[in-house]
Design a protein around this motif. Structure first.
Motif, PDB file in Angstrom:
ATOM      1  N   ARG A 131      16.363  32.755 -16.787  1.00 13.37           N
ATOM      2  CA  ARG A 131      15.903  33.827 -15.906  1.00 13.37           C
ATOM      3  C   ARG A 131      17.086  34.712 -15.543  1.00 13.37           C
ATOM      4  O   ARG A 131      18.232  34.369 -15.740  1.00 13.37           O
ATOM      5  CB  ARG A 131      15.279  33.256 -14.635  1.00 13.37           C
ATOM      6  N   GLN A 182      32.860  33.602 -18.144  1.00 13.37           N
ATOM      7  CA  GLN A 182      33.001  32.276 -18.742  1.00 13.37           C
ATOM      8  C   GLN A 182      34.220  32.199 -19.659  1.00 13.37           C
ATOM      9  O   GLN A 182      34.720  31.106 -19.936  1.00 13.37           O
ATOM     10  CB  GLN A 182      31.745  31.912 -19.541  1.00 13.37           C
ATOM     11  N   LYS A 183      34.712  33.355 -20.116  1.00 17.02           N
ATOM     12  CA  LYS A 183      35.888  33.377 -20.996  1.00 17.02           C
ATOM     13  C   LYS A 183      37.187  33.384 -20.193  1.00 17.02           C
ATOM     14  O   LYS A 183      38.270  33.285 -20.762  1.00 17.02           O
ATOM     15  CB  LYS A 183      35.862  34.623 -21.887  1.00 17.02           C
ATOM     16  N   GLU A 243      28.962  33.914 -28.836  1.00 15.20           N
ATOM     17  CA  GLU A 243      28.944  34.506 -27.496  1.00 15.20           C
ATOM     18  C   GLU A 243      27.724  34.010 -26.721  1.00 15.20           C
ATOM     19  O   GLU A 243      27.808  33.712 -25.518  1.00 15.20           O
ATOM     20  CB  GLU A 243      28.862  36.036 -27.601  1.00 15.20           C
ATOM     21  N   VAL A 254      25.721  27.490 -15.032  1.00 15.66           N
ATOM     22  CA  VAL A 254      25.026  28.329 -16.026  1.00 15.66           C
ATOM     23  C   VAL A 254      23.730  27.676 -16.522  1.00 15.66           C
ATOM     24  O   VAL A 254      22.682  28.329 -16.530  1.00 15.66           O
ATOM     25  CB  VAL A 254      25.977  28.667 -17.197  1.00 15.66           C
ATOM     26  N   PRO A 255      23.723  26.385 -16.911  1.00 14.74           N
ATOM     27  CA  PRO A 255      22.439  25.805 -17.334  1.00 14.74           C
ATOM     28  C   PRO A 255      21.410  25.765 -16.207  1.00 14.74           C
ATOM     29  O   PRO A 255      20.209  25.839 -16.462  1.00 14.74           O
ATOM     30  CB  PRO A 255      22.814  24.383 -17.764  1.00 14.74           C
ATOM     31  N   LEU A 308      29.022  36.228 -19.182  1.00 16.10           N
ATOM     32  CA  LEU A 308      29.677  35.979 -20.470  1.00 16.10           C
ATOM     33  C   LEU A 308      31.172  36.263 -20.366  1.00 16.10           C
ATOM     34  O   LEU A 308      32.001  35.457 -20.785  1.00 16.10           O
ATOM     35  CB  LEU A 308      29.039  36.865 -21.547  1.00 16.10           C
ATOM     36  N   TRP A 314      24.236  38.981 -16.783  1.00 23.71           N
ATOM     37  CA  TRP A 314      24.555  38.057 -17.876  1.00 23.71           C
ATOM     38  C   TRP A 314      25.726  38.547 -18.725  1.00 23.71           C
ATOM     39  O   TRP A 314      26.446  37.740 -19.306  1.00 23.71           O
ATOM     40  CB  TRP A 314      23.323  37.756 -18.730  1.00 23.71           C
ATOM     41  N   LYS A 318      28.162  30.758 -25.087  1.00 23.89           N
ATOM     42  CA  LYS A 318      29.052  30.694 -23.914  1.00 23.89           C
ATOM     43  C   LYS A 318      28.231  30.682 -22.627  1.00 23.89           C
ATOM     44  O   LYS A 318      28.628  30.103 -21.621  1.00 23.89           O
ATOM     45  CB  LYS A 318      30.004  31.899 -23.905  1.00 23.89           C
ATOM     46  N   ILE A 319      27.068  31.357 -22.623  1.00 25.34           N
ATOM     47  CA  ILE A 319      26.231  31.375 -21.422  1.00 25.34           C
ATOM     48  C   ILE A 319      24.959  30.551 -21.610  1.00 25.34           C
ATOM     49  O   ILE A 319      24.106  30.527 -20.736  1.00 25.34           O
ATOM     50  CB  ILE A 319      25.869  32.812 -20.995  1.00 25.34           C
ATOM     51  N   TYR A 346      30.846  26.134 -15.039  1.00 30.66           N
ATOM     52  CA  TYR A 346      30.203  25.752 -16.298  1.00 30.66           C
ATOM     53  C   TYR A 346      28.861  25.080 -16.051  1.00 30.66           C
ATOM     54  O   TYR A 346      27.905  25.282 -16.779  1.00 30.66           O
ATOM     55  CB  TYR A 346      31.144  24.815 -17.062  1.00 30.66           C
ATOM     56  N   PRO A 356      25.274  27.043 -22.974  1.00 30.43           N
ATOM     57  CA  PRO A 356      26.036  25.988 -23.646  1.00 30.43           C
ATOM     58  C   PRO A 356      25.220  24.772 -24.050  1.00 30.43           C
ATOM     59  O   PRO A 356      25.593  24.064 -24.969  1.00 30.43           O
ATOM     60  CB  PRO A 356      27.105  25.605 -22.611  1.00 30.43           C
ATOM     61  N   THR A 357      24.110  24.517 -23.367  1.00 29.62           N
ATOM     62  CA  THR A 357      23.370  23.286 -23.661  1.00 29.62           C
ATOM     63  C   THR A 357      22.015  23.569 -24.307  1.00 29.62           C
ATOM     64  O   THR A 357      21.210  22.667 -24.464  1.00 29.62           O
ATOM     65  CB  THR A 357      23.115  22.501 -22.362  1.00 29.62           C
ATOM     66  N   GLN A 392      19.138  36.132 -20.396  1.00 30.27           N
ATOM     67  CA  GLN A 392      20.205  35.219 -20.800  1.00 30.27           C
ATOM     68  C   GLN A 392      20.206  34.989 -22.305  1.00 30.27           C
ATOM     69  O   GLN A 392      21.251  34.760 -22.914  1.00 30.27           O
ATOM     70  CB  GLN A 392      20.015  33.899 -20.066  1.00 30.27           C
ATOM     71  N   ARG A 451      27.476  15.796 -28.079  1.00 28.04           N
ATOM     72  CA  ARG A 451      26.771  16.221 -26.861  1.00 28.04           C
ATOM     73  C   ARG A 451      25.274  15.981 -26.929  1.00 28.04           C
ATOM     74  O   ARG A 451      24.604  15.864 -25.909  1.00 28.04           O
ATOM     75  CB  ARG A 451      27.018  17.709 -26.600  1.00 28.04           C
TER      76      ARG A 451
END
Lengths: 263, 451
Positions: free
Chosen positions: B349, B331-332, A134, B343-344, B328, B324, A137-138, B340, A140-141, A109, A192
């Motif tokens: 992993r 997500q667009k 980019e 993803v976190p 990506l 992944w 985007k995957i 959303y 975000p936090t 990731q 955030r």
């Protein structure tokens, strides 16, 4: 004669099956042995090499990794470790090429963060920033990646400011776009991640010119105050006056590095 | 359907091969290579090495004439070859052909193990030996897993593994459940056919141990498999009793058996576990929405990847490296924001697998691969049922019914896990398939003799 032909005809499936099974078994066995050897060796290798001299260790380590890669070229994890070694040795272009090869079989990731880092080290800031965008985007936090992107955006703005100061032509529209992008990103992270001290520093940097100096002052105060003066360890104590002195320098145009403890 | 006739008496070479294959079943779950991240990696290497060595030995045996070569291929063998062809087709789309072939060595070893088992002249004795070994292993794994729940640990696992407590030697609770779930039905087959209450009681005690271990492992996916397996055993067994006019005593026996299973699970769940202060919140495990949503995201990713290359897929073992990049791109898109928050929760992993074997085959080998797999599985599903109904011996029919239940459990477990990509659950699957094939072949032979 007929019996002999019949016997030979009856025997050929045995030879085909037997030969095929033997070949398949041997090739598969050897391949698995090699793959297993590479996997195990990769994990024990750092402990097997002596570490008296860091550069000699790295040189020997990389030679061993190349040997293992020749044995198992499709091992993405091994190639990723090799890429990290190349990056440590400063061979960024080769690292990027090997990295894109490794991603075909091992794609984490945070892969894009490494790629962005490589582009930044090669001086390709625009590519680094786009890759980091980019990456976010995957992720975000992520508390590392967000400030890392802000640092890149801020660097772009600062580079343009420095060029303007040096009398070089800077496209006004591009500069405005860069500032706006930086502003949006920093406000987004500031909202955030209120517990990230860096978010205050980035926000402070955004407000410093020419907009809201008081807002900048307040943000720097919040961002730089780590309550270290409350610390019982004298060597780590920072007095409030020192914090105010740093903020004064920032306001006077000597910008602080707007991040703390980032890699 | 081309079914092979009965085999000649085993030679010394055949006996050697039989013990070699038994050793594969017995030793694979016990292999731990500490330097590798998870036990299943070392176990996979061991399984591949052992089976490929056995394949080479079998090749020598056939070349030297020490064992007779099978005359022709049976239908499941052709279907297996069809799957191999679909895999070969998927290589055309793979980002790394070498990686795909290397990753396919494990399921290939499983198929080779199945083939070597089925070509053994003393197959039935070998299958009986497998059963004893698997039951013994299940007892050991279950007891070890239960002791792990209480903090007792034999092996010095790394920190990555220690956080999942009930893992026995398999390395992950879900992987362990994928092994124990079908073996539960293998034990049930012994309970059905055992003479004397002592053996039956030992069998029931083993089932209790396995259930307790699976519950302590806090897994979810295998439960649906076990429930469906119990249902299938009850329905198929009941139908057999009705068709053979065994009387309502037998039908009632099956109904009672299902009820006993449900009661046992309930007692363990609501009685034994709270008494042990196991700390398991069933509701929290069942509705863990982030985990469920992440699984749905993997499934969606597999479907979208399959849509990009529908015929032969994206290449074997390519779902994980491509995930992944897919995430990506996804997500667009417009539907990206809906996921959303997922993803976190899957951060840090790679998914490893789709957590659904069928969707993973669809993504990696396309429609061609999925159809080939479906044909292979449906063969055993349909002809396995027919073989049970055609079995004249009551005890054997009940035994086959229990193993049929194991098969259904595995098929359902494959909807939520990846049992065919892990070494130990792959072996259990192959053993169950071998049992089913043996029953199918017997039924066909009897049918041909009758005709």
């Amino acid at each position: 004669m007929t019996e002999e032909i019949t016997t030979r005809k009856a025997a050929w499936p045995r030879y085909v099956l037997g030969g095929g099974a033997l070949l398949l078994g041997l090739i598969g066995f050897v391949w698995t042995m090699v793959a297993g050897y590479v996997d195990v060796k990769l994990r024990v290798l750092p402990t097997q090499l002596t570490r008296e001299n860091e550069s000699q260790f790295m040189a020997r380590y990389m030679i061993e990794l190349e040997r293992l890669l020749n044995l198992d070229p499709s091992n993405g994890f091994l190639r990723s470790v090799y890429v990290q070694g190349l990056a440590r040795q400063g061979q960024y272009r080769q690292a990027v090429a090997e990295f894109n090869e490794a991603r075909k079989t091992q794609n984490a990731q945070n892969s894009l963060f490494f790629l962005a880092d490589m582009y930044e080290k090669m001086g390709e800031i625009d590519k680094a920033e786009a890759t980091m965008a980019e990456c976010l985007k995957i992720n975000p936090t992520d508390r590392l990646f967000n400030p890392a992107r802000l640092r890149l955006l801020n660097k772009r703005v600062l580079d343009m400011k420095a060029a303007k100061k040096a009398g070089q032509p800077v496209d006004a529209a591009l500069y405005d776009t860069a500032r706006r992008e930086y502003g949006l990103a920093t406000i987004n992270w500031f909202i955030r991640a209120p517990h990230d001290k860096n978010s205050y520093l980035f926000y402070g940097n955004y407000n410093i010119e020419p907009l809201y100096p008081l807002q900048a002052y307040r943000s720097f105060l919040l961002g730089l105050s780590q309550n270290k003066y409350m610390n019982l360890n004298e060597q780590m104590m920072i007095q409030p006056q020192m914090v105010l002195g740093t903020i004064r320098q920032i306001i006077q145009g000597r910008f602080a590095k707007p991040y703390l403890n980032l890699p | 359907m081309n079914i092979e006739p009965s085999k000649p008496a085993p030679s010394r070479f055949d006996r050697f091969m039989g013990w070699l294959l038994t050793a594969v079943v017995a030793l694979t779950p016990l292999v731990i290579v500490y330097v590798l991240a998870r036990p299943n990696l070392g176990q996979a290497y061991f399984l591949q090495l052992a089976v490929l060595a056995a394949t080479a030995c079998a090749g020598v045996g056939w070349l030297a004439g020490w064992r007779p070569a099978p005359r022709g291929l049976s239908l499941p063998a052709w279907l297996g070859l069809l799957n191999v062809l679909a895999f070969a087709g998927s290589l055309s789309a793979s980002q790394s052909v070498l990686f795909s072939i290397k990753s396919a060595l494990l399921p290939l070893s499983g198929l080779l193990f199945l083939g070597l088992t089925l070509t053994q002249p003393d197959r039935q004795r070998l299958l009986a030996r497998y059963r004893i070994v698997l039951i013994g292993l299940a007892v050991f794994l279950s007891i070890y897993g239960i002791l792990q729940h209480f903090g007792f640990e034999l092996l010095r696992y790394g920190s990555q593994i220690e956080k999942n407590k009930v893992i026995a030697t398999i390395g992950h609770p879900n992987y362990l459940a994928s092994v124990l779930g079908p073996v539960l039905f293998i034990v049930l087959s012994v309970v059905f056919t055992a003479k004397g209450w002592l053996k039956k009681s030992l069998g029931l005690a083993t089932i209790f141990l396995i259930l307790l271990c699976i519950l302590l492992a806090r897994t979810r996916g295998v439960w649906l498999g076990i429930m469906m397996g119990v249902l299938v055993v009850g329905v198929v067994g009941g139908l057999y009793c009705v068709r053979r006019q065994l009387g309502w005593r037998w039908v009632g026996g099956f109904a009672g058996g299902i009820a006993l299973m449900v009661v046992t699970i309930s007692v363990v769940l609501f009685g034994v576990l709270p008494a042990m202060k196991a700390g398991i919140d069933i509701r929290q495990r069942l509705v863990s929405d982030k985990e469920i949503k992440s699984r749905l995201y993997y499934w969606r990713a597999a479907v979208d990847q399959a849509a990009a290359k529908p015929v032969f897929g994206n290449g074997y073992a390519m779902f994980d490296p491509m995930f992944w990049d897919y995430a990506l791109a996804h997500q667009k898109t417009e539907s990206g924001p809906y996921y959303y928050d997922v993803v976190p929760s899957i951060a840090g992993r790679t998914p490893g697998h789709v957590h659904n074997e069928y969707l993973e085959v669809l993504a990696e080998q396309g429609v061609a691969g999925l159809l080939a797999l479906a044909a292979f599985l449906v063969f055993f599903l349909y002809f396995g049922y027919r073989a049970i109904m055609a079995e004249p011996e009551r005890a054997r029919a009940l035994e086959q019914t229990a193993l049929y239940g194991a098969y259904v459990t595995i098929l359902i477990d494959a909807l939520f896990a990846f049992p065919w990509r892990l070494p130990v659950s792959l072996i259990v699957f192959m053993v169950v398939l071998a049992w089913l094939y043996d029953a199918i072949e017997r039924a066909e032979t009897a049918h041909q003799h009758a005709a």
